[in-house]
Write a protein that holds these residues in place. Structure first.
Motif, mmCIF file in Angstrom:
data_model
loop_
_atom_site.group_PDB
_atom_site.id
_atom_site.type_symbol
_atom_site.label_atom_id
_atom_site.label_comp_id
_atom_site.label_asym_id
_atom_site.label_seq_id
_atom_site.Cartn_x
_atom_site.Cartn_y
_atom_site.Cartn_z
ATOM 1 N N LEU A 59 -40.949 106.669 40.118
ATOM 2 C CA LEU A 59 -40.476 106.288 41.446
ATOM 3 C C LEU A 59 -39.128 106.938 41.756
ATOM 4 O O LEU A 59 -38.900 107.426 42.874
ATOM 5 N N GLY A 60 -38.228 106.980 40.771
ATOM 6 C CA GLY A 60 -36.930 107.618 40.990
ATOM 7 C C GLY A 60 -37.046 109.104 41.239
ATOM 8 O O GLY A 60 -36.383 109.655 42.139
ATOM 9 N N VAL A 61 -37.894 109.788 40.478
ATOM 10 C CA VAL A 61 -38.095 111.224 40.693
ATOM 11 C C VAL A 61 -38.710 111.482 42.063
ATOM 12 O O VAL A 61 -38.346 112.434 42.762
ATOM 13 N N GLY A 62 -39.630 110.603 42.490
ATOM 14 C CA GLY A 62 -40.203 110.754 43.823
ATOM 15 C C GLY A 62 -39.164 110.567 44.922
ATOM 16 O O GLY A 62 -39.164 111.309 45.918
ATOM 17 N N ILE A 63 -38.280 109.590 44.766
ATOM 18 C CA ILE A 63 -37.214 109.394 45.749
ATOM 19 C C ILE A 63 -36.310 110.618 45.815
ATOM 20 O O ILE A 63 -35.924 111.074 46.900
ATOM 21 N N ILE A 64 -35.973 111.181 44.666
ATOM 22 C CA ILE A 64 -35.109 112.361 44.642
ATOM 23 C C ILE A 64 -35.786 113.533 45.344
ATOM 24 O O ILE A 64 -35.163 114.256 46.134
ATOM 25 N N GLY A 65 -37.078 113.736 45.075
ATOM 26 C CA GLY A 65 -37.777 114.843 45.707
ATOM 27 C C GLY A 65 -37.869 114.701 47.210
ATOM 28 O O GLY A 65 -37.609 115.645 47.965
ATOM 29 N N LEU A 66 -38.232 113.510 47.701
ATOM 30 C CA LEU A 66 -38.346 113.299 49.143
ATOM 31 C C LEU A 66 -36.993 113.397 49.834
ATOM 32 O O LEU A 66 -36.872 113.992 50.914
ATOM 33 N N ALA A 67 -35.972 112.818 49.222
ATOM 34 C CA ALA A 67 -34.638 112.877 49.823
ATOM 35 C C ALA A 67 -34.099 114.303 49.839
ATOM 36 O O ALA A 67 -33.472 114.726 50.818
#
Length: 340
Positions: free
Chosen positions: A129-137
């Motif tokens: 979830l954290g890696v996904g947030i970083i990628g989208l942001a």
């Protein structure tokens, strides 16, 4: 840590070189004879030659680049099922090789207990979830023009603000009680956004290259996580001290371009190799260490010594993922440039 062990401007020079306009070469389109000057329907060569030759140069370069990539990677010519089988074969071979090398001594307690498996799965969920947030942001910041402003800023200013933002949000999140959900997840989200702000210039690379780097990173970390989870208890916890020494060397090599002059080409090339390949080895070792640390904390939490905190555990794995991913992107980019 990701904010200091990478080079936010390592690829800015390459991007600036790619953005330079190519020199136009006067080439006749079909090798026809020189038109007569008295013809009223023919424009002068000075007017159309530069633009026409530039278009031809772009078209030929595009065709040649696409043709070479297709010839170099025959798997890309197959269907989707063939590509998936090829990727699965690479992942399986990597997993088998790493398991044979690092996992000769397996667990002696008859397998992973349910509480360890639950805590490990919860940690992996927060990591993804954290890696996904970083990628989208990072993608959203890049679209808004943040990447251009970041690359044009002073690198020392970026480094200082990155250190303050990353260290502040990370340690604030780790120091927050896990029962205080609002503050915990707010600081965790701020930490992920801070990483995205520093990683947004990676979006200048081709999406296909970023996807390959992400796939390779997931394969590498997945294989090492499997080894760490199935290996003998606390087998790799001794790596903490040596890995900290290694990460210090990698950090110093990553800061070398900000200190050394451009004329020290050999020294810069040496530090580049340390930062790339030494960093891969160091953060691969950190993946083994962090997974076994999660299992160790699960046992302590089961005994009532500490509290379970999957968010704190996921931060370490996120930093491992980001550092491996950045190096994968740069290695693949260098390999792609050498083929042209």
């Amino acid at each position: 840590m990701a904010f200091i062990l990478r080079r936010p401007f390592a690829f800015s020079g390459t991007l600036r070189q790619l953005s330079k306009p190519s020199q136009s070469v006067t080439v006749r389109a079909f090798h026809q004879a020189t038109p007569k000057p008295q013809s009223p329907n023919v424009f002068s060569q000075r007017t159309i030659a530069p633009s026409l030759s530039k278009s031809q140069h772009v078209f030929r370069a595009t065709f040649r680049r696409n043709y070479q990539q297709a010839a170099y990677n025959p798997v890309a010519q197959g269907d989707l099922r063939q590509r998936l089988l090829f990727g699965a074969g690479i992942f399986g071979a990597t997993l088998l090789g790493i398991n044979l090398i690092f996992n000769r001594e397996t667990r002696e307690d008859g397998g992973m207990p349910a509480y360890e498996r639950e805590y490990l799965n919860d940690t992996f969920m927060h990591t993804g979830l954290g890696v996904g947030i970083i990628g989208l942001a990072a993608r959203q910041l890049h679209v808004s023009g943040w990447s251009f402003r970041l690359m044009a800023a002073n690198p020392w200013l970026v480094l200082g603000l990155g250190l303050v933002g990353s260290i502040g949000t990370m340690y604030g999140c780790m120091a927050t009680d896990p029962n205080n959900y609002v503050q915990k997840y707010t600081l965790w989200g701020a930490f992920n956004v801070t990483q995205a702000m520093l990683l947004s210039p990676l979006m200048f690379f081709q999406p296909a290259l970023l996807a390959r780097a992400g796939l390779y990173t997931a394969g590498m970390m997945g294989s090492l996580a499997f080894v760490g989870a199935t290996a003998k208890q606390e087998k790799y916890l001794y790596l903490g001290g040596p890995l900290l020494a290694g990460v210090a060397i990698v950090a110093i090599s990553g800061l070398a371009p900000l200190v050394l002059p451009v004329t020290a080409a050999r020294t810069l090339a040496f530090t580049e190799n340390i930062w790339l390949y030494g960093g891969l080895a160091v953060f691969g070792g950190f993946t083994l260490y962090d997974v076994q640390k999660v299992l160790h904390h699960a046992r302590l939490a089961e005994q009532g010594v500490i509290r379970k905190d999957a968010v704190n555990e996921s931060i370490s794995l996120e930093l491992d993922f980001l550092n491996i991913f950045i190096r994968m992107v740069q290695i693949l980019s260098m390999s792609q440039n050498r083929r042209k």
